[in-house]
Scaffold this motif. Structure first.
Motif, mmCIF file in Angstrom:
data_model
loop_
_atom_site.group_PDB
_atom_site.id
_atom_site.type_symbol
_atom_site.label_atom_id
_atom_site.label_comp_id
_atom_site.label_asym_id
_atom_site.label_seq_id
_atom_site.Cartn_x
_atom_site.Cartn_y
_atom_site.Cartn_z
ATOM 1 N N ASN A 131 5.563 -5.428 -1.128
ATOM 2 C CA ASN A 131 6.419 -4.274 -0.871
ATOM 3 C C ASN A 131 6.190 -3.254 -1.974
ATOM 4 O O ASN A 131 5.941 -3.619 -3.130
ATOM 5 C CB ASN A 131 7.901 -4.657 -0.846
ATOM 6 N N GLY A 132 6.312 -2.000 -1.637
ATOM 7 C CA GLY A 132 6.183 -0.955 -2.641
ATOM 8 C C GLY A 132 6.866 0.316 -2.195
ATOM 9 O O GLY A 132 6.944 0.605 -0.996
ATOM 10 N N ASN A 133 7.374 1.071 -3.150
ATOM 11 C CA ASN A 133 7.992 2.363 -2.862
ATOM 12 C C ASN A 133 7.807 3.264 -4.082
ATOM 13 O O ASN A 133 8.177 2.885 -5.204
ATOM 14 C CB ASN A 133 9.478 2.207 -2.551
ATOM 15 N N PHE A 134 7.232 4.454 -3.858
ATOM 16 C CA PHE A 134 6.918 5.369 -4.942
ATOM 17 C C PHE A 134 7.332 6.790 -4.565
ATOM 18 O O PHE A 134 7.186 7.201 -3.409
ATOM 19 C CB PHE A 134 5.420 5.342 -5.260
ATOM 20 N N PHE A 135 7.837 7.511 -5.562
ATOM 21 C CA PHE A 135 8.244 8.895 -5.367
ATOM 22 C C PHE A 135 7.135 9.821 -5.847
ATOM 23 O O PHE A 135 6.667 9.718 -6.984
ATOM 24 C CB PHE A 135 9.531 9.188 -6.125
ATOM 25 N N ILE A 136 6.718 10.728 -4.966
ATOM 26 C CA ILE A 136 5.778 11.769 -5.348
ATOM 27 C C ILE A 136 6.520 12.854 -6.129
ATOM 28 O O ILE A 136 6.045 13.376 -7.135
ATOM 29 C CB ILE A 136 5.096 12.349 -4.105
ATOM 30 N N ASN A 137 7.704 13.189 -5.648
ATOM 31 C CA ASN A 137 8.629 14.108 -6.297
ATOM 32 C C ASN A 137 10.006 13.761 -5.754
ATOM 33 O O ASN A 137 10.138 12.831 -4.952
ATOM 34 C CB ASN A 137 8.235 15.578 -6.046
ATOM 35 N N PRO A 138 11.066 14.451 -6.156
ATOM 36 C CA PRO A 138 12.397 14.059 -5.682
ATOM 37 C C PRO A 138 12.572 14.074 -4.166
ATOM 38 O O PRO A 138 13.492 13.445 -3.652
ATOM 39 C CB PRO A 138 13.311 15.094 -6.352
ATOM 40 N N ARG A 139 11.714 14.764 -3.425
ATOM 41 C CA ARG A 139 11.877 14.875 -1.978
ATOM 42 C C ARG A 139 10.885 14.028 -1.183
ATOM 43 O O ARG A 139 11.117 13.746 -0.016
ATOM 44 C CB ARG A 139 11.755 16.334 -1.538
ATOM 45 N N TRP A 140 9.774 13.648 -1.785
ATOM 46 C CA TRP A 140 8.732 12.933 -1.052
ATOM 47 C C TRP A 140 8.496 11.553 -1.662
ATOM 48 O O TRP A 140 8.495 11.397 -2.881
ATOM 49 C CB TRP A 140 7.422 13.731 -1.085
ATOM 50 N N GLN A 141 8.304 10.570 -0.794
ATOM 51 C CA GLN A 141 8.015 9.222 -1.241
ATOM 52 C C GLN A 141 7.087 8.532 -0.247
ATOM 53 O O GLN A 141 7.000 8.922 0.921
ATOM 54 C CB GLN A 141 9.301 8.411 -1.404
ATOM 55 N N TYR A 142 6.388 7.529 -0.744
ATOM 56 C CA TYR A 142 5.516 6.737 0.115
ATOM 57 C C TYR A 142 5.661 5.273 -0.282
ATOM 58 O O TYR A 142 6.171 4.941 -1.353
ATOM 59 C CB TYR A 142 4.059 7.188 -0.015
ATOM 60 N N GLY A 143 5.184 4.401 0.578
ATOM 61 C CA GLY A 143 5.299 2.978 0.265
ATOM 62 C C GLY A 143 4.688 2.115 1.348
ATOM 63 O O GLY A 143 4.033 2.607 2.281
ATOM 64 N N TRP A 144 4.937 0.836 1.234
ATOM 65 C CA TRP A 144 4.388 -0.118 2.183
ATOM 66 C C TRP A 144 5.240 -1.378 2.212
ATOM 67 O O TRP A 144 6.041 -1.652 1.313
ATOM 68 C CB TRP A 144 2.950 -0.475 1.817
ATOM 69 N N GLU A 145 5.064 -2.146 3.251
ATOM 70 C CA GLU A 145 5.692 -3.462 3.421
ATOM 71 C C GLU A 145 4.770 -4.286 4.293
ATOM 72 O O GLU A 145 4.242 -3.780 5.284
ATOM 73 C CB GLU A 145 7.066 -3.333 4.075
ATOM 74 N N GLY A 146 4.551 -5.535 3.937
ATOM 75 C CA GLY A 146 3.669 -6.341 4.750
ATOM 76 C C GLY A 146 3.783 -7.819 4.454
ATOM 77 O O GLY A 146 4.059 -8.216 3.320
ATOM 78 N N THR A 147 3.590 -8.634 5.468
ATOM 79 C CA THR A 147 3.599 -10.092 5.335
ATOM 80 C C THR A 147 2.504 -10.674 6.214
ATOM 81 O O THR A 147 2.396 -10.333 7.398
ATOM 82 C CB THR A 147 4.953 -10.690 5.753
ATOM 83 N N TYR A 148 1.689 -11.536 5.624
ATOM 84 C CA TYR A 148 0.677 -12.270 6.386
ATOM 85 C C TYR A 148 0.970 -13.762 6.245
ATOM 86 O O TYR A 148 1.263 -14.255 5.150
ATOM 87 C CB TYR A 148 -0.729 -11.973 5.868
ATOM 88 N N THR A 149 0.872 -14.480 7.350
ATOM 89 C CA THR A 149 1.061 -15.931 7.331
ATOM 90 C C THR A 149 -0.104 -16.601 8.042
ATOM 91 O O THR A 149 -0.719 -16.025 8.955
ATOM 92 C CB THR A 149 2.371 -16.341 8.028
ATOM 93 N N THR A 150 -0.406 -17.828 7.629
ATOM 94 C CA THR A 150 -1.501 -18.554 8.263
ATOM 95 C C THR A 150 -1.161 -18.951 9.687
ATOM 96 O O THR A 150 -2.062 -19.125 10.515
ATOM 97 C CB THR A 150 -1.828 -19.818 7.453
ATOM 98 N N ASP A 151 0.143 -19.098 9.985
ATOM 99 C CA ASP A 151 0.570 -19.453 11.332
ATOM 100 C C ASP A 151 1.986 -18.918 11.527
ATOM 101 O O ASP A 151 2.667 -18.528 10.588
ATOM 102 C CB ASP A 151 0.519 -20.966 11.543
ATOM 103 N N ARG A 152 2.425 -18.908 12.768
ATOM 104 C CA ARG A 152 3.676 -18.233 13.110
ATOM 105 C C ARG A 152 4.915 -18.947 12.580
ATOM 106 O O ARG A 152 5.915 -18.310 12.275
ATOM 107 C CB ARG A 152 3.792 -18.089 14.629
ATOM 108 N N ARG A 153 4.888 -20.257 12.491
ATOM 109 C CA ARG A 153 6.094 -21.012 12.151
ATOM 110 C C ARG A 153 6.217 -21.289 10.657
ATOM 111 O O ARG A 153 7.176 -21.921 10.233
ATOM 112 C CB ARG A 153 6.086 -22.348 12.913
ATOM 113 N N TYR A 154 5.274 -20.822 9.877
ATOM 114 C CA TYR A 154 5.235 -21.205 8.462
ATOM 115 C C TYR A 154 6.509 -20.795 7.721
ATOM 116 O O TYR A 154 7.111 -21.618 6.999
ATOM 117 C CB TYR A 154 4.010 -20.574 7.799
ATOM 118 N N LEU A 155 6.938 -19.549 7.850
ATOM 119 C CA LEU A 155 8.096 -19.076 7.087
ATOM 120 C C LEU A 155 9.353 -19.860 7.451
ATOM 121 O O LEU A 155 10.172 -20.175 6.576
ATOM 122 C CB LEU A 155 8.314 -17.586 7.329
ATOM 123 N N ASP A 156 9.510 -20.190 8.728
ATOM 124 C CA ASP A 156 10.692 -20.933 9.149
ATOM 125 C C ASP A 156 10.603 -22.398 8.727
ATOM 126 O O ASP A 156 11.584 -22.977 8.255
ATOM 127 C CB ASP A 156 10.855 -20.823 10.664
#
Length: 778
Positions: A302-327
């Protein structure tokens, strides 16, 4: 720490006593600082100077004020020969920050760097309490508390004589000022006056420390699939803005589960990366699922960054080897079915908003065989199968909205822009009964689809005589579609690349005439509302994809307005009138009642809600005939612990319930409860061939000041099936939080076993939380 703070005022005090300061109140400038504003106030009944011994003693109601510090004692002595200061009998130090230190006797030596105290108790602004029979400070850095105890509670300062819920008793507590740590030697935990056996020595950060390297409180987990394990983790700071956490969880059935997390804060934002993994000893425990493999793991960031007080960018992502792994490995506790991944850029102006994103979704449930929704006819894959291939990749979706900062034709002019592009690898279809025949409907189609939309909307508000309110409005929206259908079986969209243009102007007026009735107990408002909207016919229905307007829920919230669609892919056409009556009651005691009832009428042109698209999102919507179903809502808040709301849609001819939701929440004395009832009549056009009806409730009963019982239940009234239930008991005060709960969840896909979980959690403020989660599934 405590003695060091006392030493700060002792140097100035000793200097003035050595000069023979008078016993009456005096304001004295601090010696050697050159700051005339730094003054010491000394009050005492008597000041004694012993010429033979060189001792100076202030006796009786001694009060010293210095730079916000206040020292109270019955006697304060300064020995010039031994360079020692002693305060006795009722010593109390109040610091500017709010800390309070109490002692029977205090002695400072060696230029006031060292010393000792007896009968010491310190209550800090961090709501912690530390007491000891004796405290010794050496080297100007190390303070040793002997026969000591430590606890944390918000009420320590207000009720110093009340025993704490928990405490750590230790032979010695060693406070290192340079390291800002507390080390407990031969410690014993004490809960409600009952002590545990002696434990190994351990160290925790000083309560004032927000981040400190060291081992974290262990947590335990159990499941018959993975076995029993205790997570041991180490937190390492890498400077003021970075840290990393390592964790190892030996599991009795599957081996060692490892995880590592890195976090960093920069000048413009924050980001983190977490990786987990395991080499499974017994993969066969997971049966015929994606978990039947040796290596399993995940990577998330996860990430979140401000370019200036009005603009920001970021990301979020999760990869798993299989669908049931997290549960399976208890890494997800909200029963989520997808793990989103996105990259975004957004900005917020005074009257504008911009957001651009790319989306992907990792499916976290196994393929299944549906028992509620019909499978589509061949050649389409069954509903619930190939879920990941049916999930769309959005690349990108961009929104820009704004309002003109000045009046236009006496009203407000707003504008909007949206472009959405998405792709699928597999057509997402289900079956619907149409004229007795199973017909394919499509939630998404294999291929790439794009749409770009731009709109202008104008609205004004005119106050007419006698309190009438007239709101004219108008607008236009244009949509440009790009279709690249890769599934030749979806003939409605064609099988070639195609560009389609659609435009939709509209004009309308809303009229309301509120009547206000005032009384000595409150006010009532009766407001009839009428609205008419004129538009050309919607084009391309059934020949365009529908991805973002699939939910058409007709209720009181969208009774009025240009459209009842939830997205851009559909655009309502034709001439339509909406009428309703709104009633509001408000008492001066704060009670509130509101009710709305209304209906919509198709007057001319093509009824967009009567013509099915490839999904038939408007099927069973209550809007397909010239006269819609009735919608109604009522809300009551007594301002005395009772809140009730109900809304529904009723058949235009028979008044039978097509959709209803009723909720009630109440708090009476120690009991608080909430109950929700929901009903949805069968929607064969959307694949639901049976009614859906359920009730769920939750309650909490405070049986003692700090003890409460709680429970929840969710029941399917149509299938006569208990979907979820849970009970628990909890204890909460300002120092300790503890709960024990048991739950059963049958709300997964049909192939999933009942999820039975026992969860125990205990939290000691300033020490940490630990929990035990026991999965009893299978």
């Amino acid at each position: 720490m405590v003695l060091a703070r006392l030493a700060r005022i002792a140097f100035v005090l000793a200097a003035w006593l050595a000069l023979g300061a008078p016993a009456s109140a005096q304001l004295l400038p601090e010696i050697g600082t050159g700051d005339p504003d730094a003054q010491l106030l000394l009050e005492a009944d008597e000041l004694i100077y012993d010429v033979d011994t060189g001792r100076i003693t202030a006796v009786g109601n001694v009060f010293i004020h210095y730079q916000g510090f206040q020292l109270f004692a019955n006697e304060v002595t300064y020995d010039q020969a031994g360079d020692t200061l002693i305060a006795r009998n009722g010593v109390r130090l109040e610091e500017p920050e709010g800390n309070i230190v109490i002692a029977r006797e205090l002695q400072l030596t060696d230029d006031f760097r060292d010393g000792f105290a007896t009968g010491l108790r310190a209550d800090t602004i961090y709501r912690t309490r530390l007491g000891a029979n004796r405290a010794t400070r050496t080297g100007g850095n190390i303070t040793v508390f002997e026969d000591a105890g430590y606890t944390a509670c918000y009420s320590c300062l207000k009720r110093p004589d009340k025993p704490p819920t928990w405490a750590i008793k230790a032979r010695r507590i060693v406070a290192a000022e340079d390291k800002r740590t507390l080390r407990f030697e031969d410690p014993r935990f004490e809960f409600f006056g009952v002590s545990t056996p002696s434990l190994p020595s351990f160290t925790i950060p000083d309560p004032s420390v927000e981040r400190k390297s060291g081992f974290l409180v262990p947590t335990a987990v159990y499941s018959n699939l993975i076995g029993f394990g205790v997570r041991n983790s180490y937190f390492q700071t890498l400077g003021p803005y970075r840290d990393i956490t390592f964790g190892l969880t030996p599991l009795s059935r599957q081996g060692v589960f490892g995880d590592i997390e890195y976090r960093q804060r920069t000048a413009t934002g924050v980001f983190d990366v977490r990786a987990t993994g395991i080499y499974q000893f017994d993969p066969g425990a997971f049966g015929d699922t994606g978990g039947n493999r040796r290596w399993r793991g995940s990577l998330s960031t996860n990430g979140n960054f401000f370019i200036n007080p009005r603009w920001q960018y970021g990301w979020e992502g999760t990869y798993t080897t299989d669908r049931r792994y997290l549960d399976d490995y208890k890494q997800s506790f909200d029963n989520t079915l997808t793990a989103p991944a996105t990259i975004y850029l957004n900005g917020l102006g005074e009257q504008t908003f911009f957001d651009a994103r790319i989306w992907a979704f990792r499916i976290l449930q196994s393929d299944y065989n549906s028992t509620e929704i019909l499978n589509p006819p061949p050649p389409f894959s069954p509903f619930g199968q190939q879920l990941q291939d049916k999930q769309a990749l959005v690349h990108p979706v961009i929104d820009y909205e704004g309002v003109v900062d000045r009046a236009v034709l006496g009203g407000e002019l707003s504008y909007g822009f949206n472009t959405t592009w998405l792709s699928r690898a597999e057509t997402d279809a289900f079956g619907a009964i149409v004229n007795g025949v199973n017909t394919a409907r499509f939630r998404g189609v294999e291929g790439t689809f794009g749409r770009t939309s731009a709109s202008l909307d104008w609205r004004a508000r005119v106050m007419a005589p006698a309190g009438q309110v007239i709101t004219p409005f108008a607008g236009f929206r244009g949509d440009l579609f790009y279709l690249d259908n890769r599934d030749v079986n979806v003939t409605a969209l064609g099988d070639d690349e195609e560009v389609f243009l659609r435009g939709m102007p509209y004009v309308g007026v809303n009229y309301s005439y509120p009547w206000l009735i005032a009384a000595n107990w409150g006010t009532q408002t009766i407001e009839p509302i009428g609205e008419i909207i004129a538009r050309p016919d919607e084009t391309g229905i059934g020949h365009l994809p529908n991805d973002d307007a699939q939910s058409v829920v007709f209720d009181d919230s969208n009774l009025f307005g240009p459209t009842k669609f939830s997205g851009y892919d559909r655009s309502a056409g034709g001439v339509r009138a909406n009428v309703g009556l709104r009633y509001t009651l408000q008492t001066y005691s704060g009670a509130f009642l509101s009710a709305t009832v209304g209906q919509s009428y198709h007057l001319a042109g093509r009824n967009s809600y009567a013509v099915p698209d490839i999904l038939d999102s408007t099927g069973n919507s209550g809007l397909s005939s010239n006269k819609s179903d009735y919608v109604a809502d009522i809300t009551l808040n007594s301002n005395g612990g009772l809140a009730v709301s109900a809304n529904g849609r009723f058949d235009e001819e028979t008044l039978s319930i097509e959709r209803a939701e009723v909720s009630a929440a109440s708090q009476v004395g120690p009991l608080s409860a909430r109950i929700i009832y929901a009903f949805l009549a069968r929607q064969e056009d959307l694949g639901f061939v049976e009614n859906r009806e359920e009730i769920q409730g939750a309650a909490s009963l405070r049986v003692l000041d700090n003890v409460r019982l709680f429970g929840l239940v969710r029941y399917d009234l149509q299938d006569d099936d208990l979907v979820r239930q849970g009970v628990g008991v909890a204890y909460d005060d300002d120092a300790l939080s503890m709960s024990l709960a048991y739950s059963e969840d049958r709300g997964g896909v049909p192939e999933d076993p009942v999820d039975r979980t026992i969860f125990f959690r205990i939290g000691l403020r300033t020490i940490g939380d630990t929990s035990v989660s026991t999965g009893l599934d299978n």
